[in-house]
Design a protein around this motif. Structure first.
Motif, PDB file in Angstrom:
ATOM      1  N   UNK A 198     -40.156 -27.004  21.206  1.00  0.00           N
ATOM      2  CA  UNK A 198     -40.151 -25.750  20.440  1.00  0.00           C
ATOM      3  C   UNK A 198     -38.759 -25.449  19.892  1.00  0.00           C
ATOM      4  N   UNK A 199     -37.731 -25.673  20.700  1.00  0.00           N
ATOM      5  CA  UNK A 199     -36.372 -25.400  20.237  1.00  0.00           C
ATOM      6  C   UNK A 199     -35.984 -26.313  19.077  1.00  0.00           C
ATOM      7  N   UNK A 226     -36.043 -19.688  27.269  1.00  0.00           N
ATOM      8  CA  UNK A 226     -37.474 -19.573  27.525  1.00  0.00           C
ATOM      9  C   UNK A 226     -38.338 -20.426  26.619  1.00  0.00           C
ATOM     10  N   UNK A 227     -37.753 -21.413  25.927  1.00  0.00           N
ATOM     11  CA  UNK A 227     -38.511 -22.293  25.035  1.00  0.00           C
ATOM     12  C   UNK A 227     -38.595 -23.686  25.655  1.00  0.00           C
ATOM     13  N   UNK A 284     -25.045 -33.782  30.645  1.00  0.00           N
ATOM     14  CA  UNK A 284     -25.711 -32.963  29.628  1.00  0.00           C
ATOM     15  C   UNK A 284     -26.963 -32.312  30.200  1.00  0.00           C
ATOM     16  N   UNK A 285     -27.761 -33.118  30.890  1.00  0.00           N
ATOM     17  CA  UNK A 285     -29.050 -32.611  31.360  1.00  0.00           C
ATOM     18  C   UNK A 285     -28.928 -31.769  32.621  1.00  0.00           C
ATOM     19  N   UNK A 286     -27.956 -32.105  33.490  1.00  0.00           N
ATOM     20  CA  UNK A 286     -27.862 -31.403  34.767  1.00  0.00           C
ATOM     21  C   UNK A 286     -26.825 -30.291  34.755  1.00  0.00           C
ATOM     22  N   UNK A 287     -26.236 -30.032  33.592  1.00  0.00           N
ATOM     23  CA  UNK A 287     -25.203 -29.002  33.518  1.00  0.00           C
ATOM     24  C   UNK A 287     -25.773 -27.638  33.895  1.00  0.00           C
ATOM     25  N   UNK A 302     -31.404 -26.784  15.867  1.00  0.00           N
ATOM     26  CA  UNK A 302     -31.105 -27.446  17.144  1.00  0.00           C
ATOM     27  C   UNK A 302     -31.343 -28.945  16.971  1.00  0.00           C
ATOM     28  N   UNK A 303     -30.341 -29.731  17.305  1.00  0.00           N
ATOM     29  CA  UNK A 303     -30.460 -31.185  17.172  1.00  0.00           C
ATOM     30  C   UNK A 303     -30.746 -31.848  18.516  1.00  0.00           C
ATOM     31  N   UNK A 304     -30.129 -31.329  19.547  1.00  0.00           N
ATOM     32  CA  UNK A 304     -30.335 -31.855  20.898  1.00  0.00           C
ATOM     33  C   UNK A 304     -30.052 -30.720  21.864  1.00  0.00           C
ATOM     34  N   UNK A 305     -30.914 -30.519  22.845  1.00  0.00           N
ATOM     35  CA  UNK A 305     -30.755 -29.419  23.788  1.00  0.00           C
ATOM     36  C   UNK A 305     -30.973 -29.935  25.200  1.00  0.00           C
ATOM     37  N   UNK A 306     -30.331 -29.278  26.173  1.00  0.00           N
ATOM     38  CA  UNK A 306     -30.539 -29.690  27.556  1.00  0.00           C
ATOM     39  C   UNK A 306     -31.514 -28.756  28.261  1.00  0.00           C
ATOM     40  N   UNK A 307     -31.831 -29.126  29.492  1.00  0.00           N
ATOM     41  CA  UNK A 307     -32.843 -28.389  30.246  1.00  0.00           C
ATOM     42  C   UNK A 307     -32.422 -26.942  30.488  1.00  0.00           C
ATOM     43  N   UNK A 308     -31.129 -26.735  30.816  1.00  0.00           N
ATOM     44  CA  UNK A 308     -30.668 -25.387  31.135  1.00  0.00           C
ATOM     45  C   UNK A 308     -30.805 -24.453  29.934  1.00  0.00           C
TER      46      UNK A 308
END
Length: 760
Positions: free
Chosen positions: A439-440, A434-435, A406-409, A422-428
């Motif tokens: 913030x997301x 740009x948030x 999830x995080x390294x995708x 947004x409930x859960x977001x990854x780094x990409x």
């Protein structure tokens, strides 16, 4: 008897207590009396030592029989005297059988001191008898037999089996079990031969009558030192068991003592114990979990088959082991501490590890309980959780892999609530938009969706939630935090709860900005190439036209000049003038034929006219323009519903539509994108014979002069244009039987109209 008697008096009237105390005082009995009148007070009072209990029969809130049973359960030897009015003979007998010591009527209280002295004397006598019985047990064999029989139903038989003596319990027992209740049969009274009665007189154990007879005879003959047996003797009211013990009278005296002892309480306890043991075995042996019973030192006292199988030890080996021999997690001092904790708290549930006979270490869940009333034993259920541990480890590893994925995708991944947050977001994803992550998570995806695309996104989400589709993919633009737009390829699916309700969406966003830019560059290259090709085609076409038309046009010029010279010279020679004019006409027709042949060549391969759906052709032409990447504006369709098919060459109509749409888009190139709009309208003309198509843009428009010349070949207002598009388009429309024209006064921008006939 002590000088001061302690009497517990159960009366609800203090006046009765005063009368009792007066009688006791008058007859020289010094007594300390305590009056109670409730069950609660009785329970408290029985904690003290009392010499005698005096009780009324009827008290509000108390039952005499229950009180009597409660007293004897707590103090079996404590005499209870009933002090009451008339209660009836049957009730009195019943109460005497229940263990009441005596009855004194309230109208004859003078008898109470006598009764107290008697019951106390009997109590002393019982104590003395018990002491004597204890002494007799240590004396001769005869005294021992008699002593063991004092509390039982006893009969003494002579050497021939004749009953020579019986005690009161024997008579009471015989009366209770007689065919006529209360009537003692002669066969069990002194003078009767008990050996003759045995075969038929053993109650529910009649089948054992001959064996009983033989056993008594063997003791009488000296062949057996004693004989004993247990037998049931049930009544309709209750179950009862008895033990018969036959012992010889002793040396020098021929005969035996036959004692019947009521062992019902013991038998019922044994049956209850057997039931409990059966339940215990059922629980411990049918459970899939292992089971121990151990003492406070950790020695294993019992173990079930499940633990035997899992541990690899035999039951015998386990019963000789201690917990420390099996525990693979805790040290001996830790085990002792843990046992102390369970003993203090009563129970514990924890995880540990055990070691099998082969040395394998396996994970276990221990559910241990300490039962002081069960011999201070520990009851322990041992659950094999090795599979669960492996599953938990696999789950953790899976979760770790998921988090890493999830995080390294290389694409943005998010979980989105049904309302768009947004409930859960990854780094990409944070990088793409740009948030920051925080913030997301505080906004909705709609907050960064272009206004004219929000309805499309919401409609797709509704279709997912309604189950119409399982997944959708779309290319869309997002508004980055800095206000710039980013193209993404969005794929969305839905996760539902166990009850089928929507839980959350899984959104995967691929940044396709670079691809879009490459496509734009490719489209520009294609446009440049197309323009070059068009120029080349136009050049070749012009060359071909020039080549083909050069000769007839030169001839037209020559013949025209000749005719003009004849006319200017005034030398009118009709034949020569007619010849020049005829030749001019012939060469002009030849030029027209050349153009027609060239148009047929350019249109070679086009299909013939046929009926088709004009609305569908409009949509298809717009799709072609969009597929070529040329739509950089809003498109509005105003299509006539239920439009009849038209009759024309569908390919030619689509060429005209594409040319008009592209011209409109190019005319708006200087406007900001949100302001650009192409409108296509299809309707029926008033006369009903033609379909009318309008293509409008909101560009700079055309003036009257441009409108007059715009359909002329090689006339263009576009830099680099060759000026053949509208000329060819008009020719194609007119070839279908329709018309193409421009309307400069239709409004802002330019509007072009053309018509095609209906198939009917």
């Amino acid at each position: 008897m002590s000088a001061l008697l302690k009497l517990l008096v159960i009366l609800d009237d203090p006046a009765d207590l005063s009368l009792i105390q007066r009688q006791l005082h008058q007859q020289g009995l010094a007594a300390e009396c305590r009056r109670i009148d409730s069950d609660a007070q009785l329970g408290e009072a029985l904690a003290d030592d009392w010499d005698t209990v005096l009780s009324d029969y009827k008290l509000s809130g108390m039952d005499f029989r229950a009180s009597l049973a409660r007293i004897h359960a707590r103090r079996p030897d404590l005499p209870v005297i009933l002090v009451s009015g008339y209660i009836g003979e049957e009730t009195a007998l019943e109460l005497l059988r229940l263990g009441m010591a005596d009855i004194v009527r309230k109208d004859n209280l003078a008898r109470l001191p006598v009764a107290i002295r008697r019951v106390l004397a009997e109590a002393d006598e019982r104590s003395a008898r018990h002491a004597a019985e204890a002494a007799l047990r240590e004396s001769e064999q005869f005294q021992h037999a008699i002593l063991n029989s004092l509390s039982s139903e006893i009969a003494v038989l002579d050497r021939n089996g004749i009953i020579v003596a019986v005690n009161q319990p024997w008579l009471r027992f015989a009366g209770e079990n007689a065919r006529v209740p209360g009537c003692v049969p002669e066969q069990v009274l002194p003078g009767a031969n008990y050996l003759e009665y045995c075969p038929a007189g053993c109650g529910d154990a009649a089948d054992s009558g001959p064996d009983v007879q033989a056993g008594i005879q063997a003791v009488l003959d000296g062949r057996l030192p004693s004989f004993g047996t247990e037998y049931p003797c049930h009544s309709p009211e209750r179950q009862r068991w008895f033990r018969m013990a036959v012992t010889p009278l002793g040396e020098g005296r021929k005969g035996v003592v036959v004692a019947h002892t009521d062992i019902t309480v013991r038998k019922l306890a044994e049956l209850a114990l057997m039931e409990r043991e059966a339940e215990y075995r059922a629980v411990t042996e049918t459970t899939a979990d292992g089971f121990w019973m151990s003492d406070a030192e950790g020695r294993i006292l019992a173990v079930n088959d499940a633990y035997v199988r899992r541990s690899g030890y035999s039951r015998e080996a386990l019963l000789g082991m201690r917990i420390v021999d099996l525990e693979a997690n805790e040290r001996p001092e830790e085990i002792a501490t843990h046992i102390g904790k369970i003993r203090h708290e009563g129970s514990d549930l924890f995880e540990s590890r055990h070691r099998t006979r082969s040395g394998e270490v396996w994970d276990v869940e221990i559910n241990a309980a300490f039962w002081p009333i069960a011999g201070k034993r520990f009851f322990v259920f041992v659950r094999d959780i090795a599979e669960r541990k492996r599953a938990e480890t696999a789950l953790r590893e899976s979760e770790d892999r998921f988090r890493a994925t999830f995080e390294q995708a290389a694409v943005g991944i998010a979980h989105v609530t049904p309302d768009g947050r947004w409930l859960r977001v990854n780094r990409k994803l944070c990088e793409i938009l740009g948030y920051s992550r925080q913030e997301l998570l505080s906004v909705s995806f709609l907050d960064m969706t272009l206004p004219d695309e929000r309805e499309i996104s919401q409609a797709a989400m509704r279709r997912l939630m309604d189950g119409e589709i399982e997944i959708y993919t779309i290319e869309k633009r997002y508004i980055r935090r800095d206000g710039s737009l980013v193209w993404s390829n969005l794929t969305v699916s839905q996760v539902r709860r166990a009850n089928g309700e929507p839980d959350y969406f899984i959104a995967v966003l691929e940044d396709i900005g670079e691809r879009k830019r490459a496509e734009a560059r490719l489209r520009e290259m294609h446009a440049d190439m197309e323009q070059l090709m068009n120029l080349q085609v136009a050049s070749q076409t012009a060359a071909a036209i020039a080549h083909e038309l050069n000769q007839p046009l030169n001839a037209v010029t020559t013949y025209s000049d000749a005719a003009l010279r004849l006319l200017r010279a005034g030398n009118l020679k009709p034949d020569r003038l007619r010849h020049a004019i005829e030749c001019t006409t012939e060469q002009a027709q030849r030029a027209g034929q050349v153009l027609r042949e060239l148009m047929r060549y350019l249109n070679k391969g086009a299909s013939q006219a046929a009926g088709f759906d004009l609305n569908g052709a409009v949509r298809h032409a717009l799709d072609i323009v969009e597929a070529n990447g040329n739509i950089r504006c809003r498109s509005v369709l105003n299509l006539a519903p239920d439009l009849a098919p038209v009759w024309a060459n569908e390919l030619h109509v689509k060429k005209v539509l594409i040319n008009l749409i592209q011209n409109g888009i190019e005319a708006m190139s200087d406007l900001l994108q949100p302001d650009r709009q192409v409108t296509l309208t299809v309707r029926t003309l008033p006369d009903g014979g033609m379909a009318h198509v309008s293509v409008s843009d909101n560009g700079p428009g055309i003036d009257a002069e441009q409108a007059r010349r715009i359909f002329s070949p090689f006339y263009t207002t576009k830099p680099g244009g060759i000026g053949m598009g509208l000329a060819v388009s008009r020719a194609l429309v007119e070839a279908q039987g329709g018309q193409l024209w421009a309307d400069p006064a239709a409004g802002p921008g330019a509007t072009f109209h053309f018509t095609v006939p209906f198939a009917s």
